[in-house]
Motif scaffolding. Structure first.
Motif, PDB file in Angstrom:
ATOM      1  N   ILE A 199      -4.663  -6.048  -9.458  1.00 51.42           N
ATOM      2  CA  ILE A 199      -3.938  -4.798  -9.647  1.00 51.42           C
ATOM      3  C   ILE A 199      -2.508  -4.990  -9.145  1.00 51.42           C
ATOM      4  CG2 ILE A 199      -6.012  -3.353  -9.446  1.00 51.42           C
ATOM      5  CD1 ILE A 199      -5.067  -2.633  -6.585  1.00 51.42           C
ATOM      6  N   PRO A 200      -1.588  -4.104  -9.525  1.00 48.51           N
ATOM      7  CA  PRO A 200      -0.221  -4.202  -9.002  1.00 48.51           C
ATOM      8  C   PRO A 200      -0.191  -3.982  -7.490  1.00 48.51           C
ATOM      9  CG  PRO A 200      -0.284  -2.777 -10.927  1.00 48.51           C
ATOM     10  CD  PRO A 200      -1.707  -3.064 -10.543  1.00 48.51           C
ATOM     11  N   ASN A 201       0.713  -4.667  -6.820  1.00 52.35           N
ATOM     12  CA  ASN A 201       0.885  -4.508  -5.379  1.00 52.35           C
ATOM     13  C   ASN A 201       1.795  -3.309  -5.131  1.00 52.35           C
ATOM     14  OD1 ASN A 201       1.345  -4.666  -2.657  1.00 52.35           O
ATOM     15  ND2 ASN A 201       2.083  -6.776  -2.660  1.00 52.35           N
ATOM     16  N   ASN A 202       1.209  -2.231  -4.636  1.00 48.46           N
ATOM     17  CA  ASN A 202       1.959  -1.030  -4.270  1.00 48.46           C
ATOM     18  C   ASN A 202       1.876  -0.796  -2.768  1.00 48.46           C
ATOM     19  OD1 ASN A 202       2.608  -0.518  -6.960  1.00 48.46           O
ATOM     20  ND2 ASN A 202       0.774   0.712  -7.284  1.00 48.46           N
ATOM     21  N   ASN A 203       1.694  -1.878  -2.009  1.00 40.86           N
ATOM     22  CA  ASN A 203       1.533  -1.805  -0.554  1.00 40.86           C
ATOM     23  C   ASN A 203       0.344  -0.940  -0.151  1.00 40.86           C
ATOM     24  OD1 ASN A 203       3.757  -3.515   0.078  1.00 40.86           O
ATOM     25  ND2 ASN A 203       5.113  -1.799  -0.421  1.00 40.86           N
ATOM     26  N   GLN A 204      -0.687  -0.901  -1.000  1.00 41.88           N
ATOM     27  CA  GLN A 204      -1.876  -0.136  -0.689  1.00 41.88           C
ATOM     28  C   GLN A 204      -2.728  -0.875   0.335  1.00 41.88           C
ATOM     29  OE1 GLN A 204      -1.118  -1.934  -3.453  1.00 41.88           O
ATOM     30  NE2 GLN A 204      -2.629  -1.527  -5.028  1.00 41.88           N
ATOM     31  N   THR A 205      -3.481  -0.101   1.114  1.00 46.78           N
ATOM     32  CA  THR A 205      -4.423  -0.675   2.065  1.00 46.78           C
ATOM     33  C   THR A 205      -5.800  -0.739   1.414  1.00 46.78           C
ATOM     34  OG1 THR A 205      -5.090   1.453   3.004  1.00 46.78           O
ATOM     35  CG2 THR A 205      -3.140   0.363   3.993  1.00 46.78           C
ATOM     36  N   ALA A 206      -6.712  -1.416   2.075  1.00 45.92           N
ATOM     37  CA  ALA A 206      -8.087  -1.477   1.577  1.00 45.92           C
ATOM     38  C   ALA A 206      -8.706  -0.077   1.536  1.00 45.92           C
ATOM     39  CB  ALA A 206      -8.916  -2.418   2.453  1.00 45.92           C
ATOM     40  N   LEU A 207      -8.389   0.754   2.519  1.00 46.59           N
ATOM     41  CA  LEU A 207      -8.881   2.134   2.515  1.00 46.59           C
ATOM     42  C   LEU A 207      -8.325   2.898   1.313  1.00 46.59           C
ATOM     43  CD1 LEU A 207     -10.404   4.533   3.752  1.00 46.59           C
ATOM     44  CD2 LEU A 207      -8.417   4.921   5.238  1.00 46.59           C
ATOM     45  N   ASP A 208      -7.040   2.719   1.021  1.00 47.99           N
ATOM     46  CA  ASP A 208      -6.439   3.360  -0.152  1.00 47.99           C
ATOM     47  C   ASP A 208      -7.190   2.966  -1.426  1.00 47.99           C
ATOM     48  OD1 ASP A 208      -4.377   4.476   1.434  1.00 47.99           O
ATOM     49  OD2 ASP A 208      -3.024   2.783   1.037  1.00 47.99           O
ATOM     50  N   VAL A 209      -7.526   1.685  -1.547  1.00 46.96           N
ATOM     51  CA  VAL A 209      -8.228   1.190  -2.734  1.00 46.96           C
ATOM     52  C   VAL A 209      -9.600   1.843  -2.841  1.00 46.96           C
ATOM     53  CG1 VAL A 209      -9.346  -0.861  -3.718  1.00 46.96           C
ATOM     54  CG2 VAL A 209      -6.958  -0.967  -2.964  1.00 46.96           C
ATOM     55  N   TYR A 210     -10.337   1.884  -1.738  1.00 46.62           N
ATOM     56  CA  TYR A 210     -11.666   2.509  -1.768  1.00 46.62           C
ATOM     57  C   TYR A 210     -11.568   3.986  -2.159  1.00 46.62           C
ATOM     58  CZ  TYR A 210     -15.883   4.832  -0.214  1.00 46.62           C
ATOM     59  OH  TYR A 210     -17.001   5.633  -0.165  1.00 46.62           O
TER      60      TYR A 210
END
Length: 166
Positions: free
Chosen positions: A26-37
């Motif tokens: 996926i694109p890197n939007n500075n998301q965290t693993a929690l954001d992804v879940y």
């Protein structure tokens, strides 16, 4: 796919009754693993919600717990203050870092752990979704007989939906 060696679930998978791991870029939007879940939970397809509702209805007849809905994750409280040991939707938070979140659900029949591990590759992120199940008894094996094939459809579909959301 094999479980990434740097995942917290790599060693936990030894001797497991069931394990799988799928990945998607996926694109890197500075998301965290929690954001992804939380994004995966929010984007739960209707057919998965239907299957989850059926699962809850059927297993409650056998005295197992009603897990709720995957998309309820994050709706209960401010996720910035979530702590290890607290519920996030259908799972309990076991560990949380920017690059990996481990969630779990346990009962007398089986222990389930799920990991979302992020490997940053420049402007892309490879998301690894890993599930490991240890069963405790015959009923856990019967349950997994029905769940495992469906699980192998749900996770790749959820990762595809995640990629489309970003």
């Amino acid at each position: 796919m094999t479980i990434p060696k740097h995942s917290k679930l790599f060693d936990y998978a030894k001797g497991a009754y069931f394990s799988d791991s799928f990945s998607r870029e996926i694109p890197n939007n500075n998301q965290t693993a929690l954001d992804v879940y939380l994004e995966i939970a929010k984007q739960t397809p209707a057919w998965v919600s239907f299957l989850m509702a059926m699962r809850n209805r059927i297993v409650s007849m056998f005295g197992l717990k009603h897990l709720g809905r995957l998309q309820d994750a994050g709706s209960e409280k401010n996720m910035a203050s979530i702590k290890v040991g607290e519920r996030i939707g259908i799972f309990t938070l076991q560990s949380n870092s920017d690059t990996e979140i481990v969630l779990e659900d346990s009962d007398r029949h089986l222990d389930v752990r799920v990991s979302f591990l992020l490997d940053v590759e420049g402007d892309k992120v490879r998301v690894h979704a890993t599930t490991v199940v240890h069963v405790h008894n015959f009923f856990g094996k019967v349950y997994m007989f029905f769940v495992a094939p469906i699980h192998k459809l749900i996770v790749p579909s959820s990762l595809k939906t995640l990629a489309q959301a970003y």
